[in-house]
Structures are given as C-alpha cells and as structure tokens.
Scaffold this motif. Structure first.
Motif, PDB file in Angstrom:
ATOM      1  N   LEU A  26      52.149  38.894  44.830  1.00 22.79           N
ATOM      2  CA  LEU A  26      52.046  37.778  43.895  1.00 22.79           C
ATOM      3  C   LEU A  26      51.046  36.739  44.393  1.00 22.79           C
ATOM      4  N   ASN A  27      51.056  36.453  45.693  1.00 21.53           N
ATOM      5  CA  ASN A  27      50.102  35.480  46.246  1.00 21.53           C
ATOM      6  C   ASN A  27      48.665  35.938  46.068  1.00 21.53           C
ATOM      7  N   THR A  28      48.416  37.228  46.314  1.00 21.56           N
ATOM      8  CA  THR A  28      47.064  37.761  46.153  1.00 21.56           C
ATOM      9  C   THR A  28      46.670  37.794  44.684  1.00 21.56           C
ATOM     10  N   LEU A  29      47.611  38.150  43.822  1.00 21.77           N
ATOM     11  CA  LEU A  29      47.328  38.174  42.387  1.00 21.77           C
ATOM     12  C   LEU A  29      46.960  36.773  41.887  1.00 21.77           C
ATOM     13  N   LEU A  30      47.665  35.770  42.365  1.00 14.43           N
ATOM     14  CA  LEU A  30      47.352  34.389  41.988  1.00 14.43           C
ATOM     15  C   LEU A  30      45.960  34.006  42.482  1.00 14.43           C
ATOM     16  N   ALA A  31      45.631  34.374  43.704  1.00 19.47           N
ATOM     17  CA  ALA A  31      44.307  34.074  44.248  1.00 19.47           C
ATOM     18  C   ALA A  31      43.215  34.795  43.466  1.00 19.47           C
TER      19      ALA A  31
ATOM     20  N   GLN B 194      36.396  35.369  48.327  1.00 17.64           N
ATOM     21  CA  GLN B 194      37.056  34.236  47.669  1.00 17.64           C
ATOM     22  C   GLN B 194      38.573  34.283  47.839  1.00 17.64           C
ATOM     23  N   VAL B 195      39.119  35.497  47.881  1.00 19.97           N
ATOM     24  CA  VAL B 195      40.571  35.685  47.984  1.00 19.97           C
ATOM     25  C   VAL B 195      41.027  35.714  49.442  1.00 19.97           C
ATOM     26  N   SER B 196      40.076  35.784  50.370  1.00 22.35           N
ATOM     27  CA  SER B 196      40.348  35.863  51.816  1.00 22.35           C
ATOM     28  C   SER B 196      41.077  37.152  52.189  1.00 22.35           C
ATOM     29  N   CYS B 197      40.512  38.259  51.729  1.00 23.18           N
ATOM     30  CA  CYS B 197      41.037  39.563  52.120  1.00 23.18           C
ATOM     31  C   CYS B 197      39.864  40.521  52.319  1.00 23.18           C
ATOM     32  N   ASN B 198      40.150  41.752  52.648  1.00 23.32           N
ATOM     33  CA  ASN B 198      39.113  42.758  52.858  1.00 23.32           C
ATOM     34  C   ASN B 198      38.652  43.338  51.529  1.00 23.32           C
ATOM     35  N   THR B 199      37.396  43.767  51.500  1.00 21.63           N
ATOM     36  CA  THR B 199      36.858  44.431  50.315  1.00 21.63           C
ATOM     37  C   THR B 199      37.669  45.679  49.994  1.00 21.63           C
ATOM     38  N   SER B 200      38.089  46.397  51.026  1.00 20.36           N
ATOM     39  CA  SER B 200      38.882  47.610  50.800  1.00 20.36           C
ATOM     40  C   SER B 200      40.212  47.289  50.126  1.00 20.36           C
ATOM     41  N   HIS B 201      40.771  46.109  50.380  1.00 18.81           N
ATOM     42  CA  HIS B 201      42.033  45.722  49.739  1.00 18.81           C
ATOM     43  C   HIS B 201      41.813  45.518  48.239  1.00 18.81           C
TER      44      HIS B 201
ATOM     45  N   GLU C 248      42.415  47.618  42.723  1.00 16.72           N
ATOM     46  CA  GLU C 248      41.782  48.040  41.474  1.00 16.72           C
ATOM     47  C   GLU C 248      42.006  49.517  41.171  1.00 16.72           C
ATOM     48  N   ASN C 249      42.133  50.325  42.209  1.00 19.48           N
ATOM     49  CA  ASN C 249      42.284  51.766  42.027  1.00 19.48           C
ATOM     50  C   ASN C 249      43.725  52.247  42.194  1.00 19.48           C
ATOM     51  N   ASN C 250      44.663  51.300  42.235  1.00 15.20           N
ATOM     52  CA  ASN C 250      46.091  51.599  42.265  1.00 15.20           C
ATOM     53  C   ASN C 250      46.520  52.376  43.518  1.00 15.20           C
ATOM     54  N   TYR C 251      45.873  52.088  44.645  1.00 21.30           N
ATOM     55  CA  TYR C 251      46.305  52.688  45.899  1.00 21.30           C
ATOM     56  C   TYR C 251      47.307  51.797  46.617  1.00 21.30           C
ATOM     57  N   THR C 252      47.385  50.536  46.172  1.00 21.80           N
ATOM     58  CA  THR C 252      48.335  49.596  46.758  1.00 21.80           C
ATOM     59  C   THR C 252      48.788  48.625  45.676  1.00 21.80           C
ATOM     60  N   LYS C 253      49.966  48.077  45.861  1.00 24.37           N
ATOM     61  CA  LYS C 253      50.482  47.076  44.929  1.00 24.37           C
ATOM     62  C   LYS C 253      50.016  45.705  45.404  1.00 24.37           C
ATOM     63  N   VAL C 254      49.610  44.896  44.457  1.00 23.54           N
ATOM     64  CA  VAL C 254      49.126  43.559  44.784  1.00 23.54           C
ATOM     65  C   VAL C 254      50.321  42.616  44.925  1.00 23.54           C
TER      66      VAL C 254
ATOM     67  N   THR D 206      31.119  41.098  42.690  1.00 23.30           N
ATOM     68  CA  THR D 206      31.331  42.364  43.378  1.00 23.30           C
ATOM     69  C   THR D 206      32.717  42.330  44.024  1.00 23.30           C
ATOM     70  N   GLN D 207      33.178  43.487  44.451  1.00 21.40           N
ATOM     71  CA  GLN D 207      34.446  43.515  45.170  1.00 21.40           C
ATOM     72  C   GLN D 207      34.349  42.669  46.440  1.00 21.40           C
TER      73      GLN D 207
END
Length: 106
Positions: free
Chosen positions: A51-56, A31-38, A43-49, A24-25
């Motif tokens: 590089l650190n988050t993309l790697l995680a 696992q990525v240590s961020c918010n579900t909303s992030h 996923e819905n292209n409201y924010t750019k990911v 699930t989100q």
C-alpha cells in the motif's frame, strides 16, 4: 463479499499510466525510492505492491489509487469522476471555463 485485488490488472494500469506520463521504469523507481526491478516486477505481476508503494506510485504518476484500481471497483464511474476532478483541478480558470463550455455542448 470480499474481492481480491487483481494485481495483474493493477500492474497493467500502472504501466499504462507511467507510459502516458512519459516516465521510464527507472525514473518512476527513483521517485518512489525503490529499484527499477521492483517497478518491473509490480507491472508484470511478479510481486504484489504494498500500500505504501502504491501510494508513492500514484503520487509520482500524479493520479489516484482508485484510478489505478478503476476496473476493479463495483462502481468504476467513481474512479473516472475522481480522475476528471484531479485533471480539472490542475487547470487555470480560463481552461476551466473553456472546458465547461465544451461540456455544456456535449
């Protein structure tokens, strides 16, 4: 020629891979240590990911960044080759031998 990352396609690939992994989100966010909303925003292209988050995310989904960006490469075959290698590396020797026999038949 410099190309821009298509964050909408990247977000769709993340969502598709996450769902295929049965996550699930919320579980991915933990696992990525961020918010579900992030995760949702990525996923819905409201924010750019980042590089650190993309790697995680890639690590949490047990895939590679190039696989998540696969349809944006000039040579998308490389991403598929890397994903195949990743999946094969998880197999035990018996399954690798079975796969090799299947590949030879193909």
């Amino acid at each position: 020629m410099e190309r821009e990352i298509d964050y909408e396609r990247l977000g769709n690939n993340i969502k598709e891979t996450r769902k295929q992994s049965g996550l699930t989100q919320q579980s991915l966010a933990e696992q990525v240590s961020c918010n579900t909303s992030h995760i949702s925003n990525i996923e819905n292209n409201y924010t750019k990911v980042s590089l650190n988050t993309l790697l995680a995310i890639a690590n949490s989904l047990n895939t590679s960044i190039d696989y998540l960006l696969k349809d944006q490469y000039e040579n998308p075959t490389l991403a598929i080759d890397n994903e195949l290698f990743l999946e094969i590396s998880k197999m035990d020797d018996e399954k690798k031998e079975q796969l090799l026999r299947i590949i030879k038949v193909l």
